[in-house]
Scaffold this motif. Structure first.
Motif: not given
Ligand code: TYD
Ligand code: MG
Length: 452
Positions: A75, A111-112, A115, A117, A119
């Motif tokens: 994360t 966190i998102s 990230l 990735y 999300t």
């Protein structure tokens, strides 16, 4: 028309009843049983459009199970990774609980945004514009984060099918609503249904899902207890809203230890990770003041130096007041009784106030000695040297009891430049060549000899 099926649920513990009653048999709470409609219309599947025939799994020898294909998702938040046991496990469901306003939405949005990735952040509580405003405050790069404001699970799954995110965040589970259940959002049967739909989705696609959960006024996650059984990990975000520190801990973790702890500081621009908590929690003072003592505590696996402040003054009214912030008041009374009986201090007619600085609550018994030292210091109005620290439990007969992981605490105290640490004589210490002096004591009287 299909008959409407209803069941009675206890809103406190989630027990089910066929008819209404005043008291819940399971948790003994009064007036918590409410009727909910649990009629199901169709087969509940997260993918209604394409009926997937689930691939049957075959048994495998444990040595043949391949772990390398599914590494944990990093994360990029060291504290969050640490609490989860090294990152988010694909296909897992994580529930984050905490008081309103503590910063749950901020933490997961932060966190998102970080990230690497794709999300999907689903919010049932705030609009896209409000989330954008929050994101601007946090000020992270926001390339891979999609925001959806939706509460109906079927619509969420439809969006997921087109977007194919690597990770899904739901803020919050209590706002979700499934078409298969008639009762209102936040009710026991809705929470159960939405969670099981999400679990099904997570397990079938190996997409991790993070859920935010509200808590009730006694600190439990709102909804049925079964919610905590259903998810893989339960995280708790806590702290005093008037203070800046927030602690993230795992109450349940299927993929790691529950002993790890994450510490954050709430700032104007989001939450900052605190990697050196001991240095932050001890206030830097030039002069030595009476009533202050430093405890070498352990929160989970992390050593934490915490400042204890006590104020002992003559009681104005007949019954003296005892009050404790961040420390169990019953335990304070017990320690005062031990001091009175075993060390001959007349505290019966004194008001005693105790405060753990930083808004942190400590339940590590090793803080006892620092509490007692702070009380004695305030009572005698004699300051404790500011490079002394304490780590021991106090027994009812005034004996200084050993504690767990004493060596880890000694090393932390040494690292922070303390000159002396007081520990129990009964602790076995095999550390060599320490620059800190380890003072072994066995009775409360020994402590008073050193301090006063
Ligand atoms: P929030 O995440 O909305 O709490 P929860 O979702 O747990 O209810 O956090 C709200 C609090 O955080 C609010 O009182 C303001 C504070 N805050 C900051 O101090 N700095 C920030 O950058 C942000 C986004 C919030
Ligand atoms: Mg929120």
């Amino acid at each position: 028309m299909a008959k409407v099926k209803t069941t009675f649920f206890c809103q406190n513990c989630g027990s089910q009843y066929a008819k209404w009653q005043g008291q819940c048999n399971a948790c003994k709470a009064w007036n918590t049983i409410v009727e909910e409609v649990v009629q199901k219309t169709e087969k509940n599947d997260w993918k209604t459009s394409t009926s997937t025939t689930k691939k049957a799994t075959i048994p495998l020898q444990i040595k043949d199970i391949d772990l390398t294909k599914e590494p944990r998702l990093n994360t990029l938040d060291t504290e969050f990774n640490r609490v989860l046991g090294g990152g988010i496990v694909p296909g897992s469901l994580t529930l984050l609980g905490g008081e309103p306003g503590i910063g749950k939405s901020t933490l997961l949005l932060q966190i998102s945004l970080k990230l690497p990735y794709r999300t999907l952040y689903v919010s049932g509580e705030e609009s896209q514009k409000q989330i954008k405003m929050r994101a601007e405050r946090i000020n992270q790069n926001q390339s891979n984060c999609y925001i959806l404001t939706e509460t109906k699970t079927q619509n969420i799954f439809k969006q997921i099918e087109t977007l194919e995110p690597d990770i899904v965040i739901i803020d919050s589970i209590q706002t979700l609503h499934s078409d298969y259940i008639e009762s209102s959002s936040g009710s026991i049967s809705q929470i159960k249904e939405c969670t099981s739909e999400l679990i099904k989705f997570a397990k079938e696609t190996a997409t991790p899902v993070l859920l935010i959960g509200h808590i009730t006024k006694d600190g439990h996650i709102a909804g049925p207890k079964i919610l905590e059984h259903m998810v893989d990990t339960v995280l708790q975000f806590e702290g005093d809203r008037n203070h800046v520190f927030r602690i993230l801990r795992a109450n349940k973790n299927r993929f790691g230890s529950t002993n790890e702890l994450g510490i954050y500081e709430m700032q104007g621009s989001g939450l900052r990770e605190v990697s050196n908590p001991s240095e932050v929690l001890i206030s830097k003072k030039d002069e030595e003041l009476s009533g202050n003592a430093i405890a070498a505590t352990l929160e989970g696996m992390r050593p934490l130096m915490i400042e204890v402040q006590a104020l002992v003054s003559t009681a104005v009214y007949g019954t003296p007041q005892r009050s404790a912030t961040g420390f169990n008041a019953k335990r304070l009374n017990m320690l005062l009784a031990v001091l009175e009986k075993r060390a001959g201090f007349r505290l019966g007619a004194k008001d005693v106030f105790l405060n753990i600085t930083g808004g942190i609550t400590v339940d590590d018994p090793a803080i006892d000695l620092a509490v007692v030292a702070a009380i004695l210091s305030s009572n005698e109005d004699a300051a404790i040297q500011k490079d002394y620290c304490f780590a021991a439990e106090l027994g009812l007969s005034g004996e200084i009891r050993p504690i767990q992981r004493v060596e880890q605490r000694i090393l932390e105290a040494e690292k922070l430049g303390f000159s002396t640490i007081f520990v129990s004589k009964y602790n076995k210490i095999s550390l060599k060549k320490l620059s800190i002096k380890v003072q072994l004591i066995s009775k409360i009287e020994d402590l008073t000899d050193f301090l006063i």
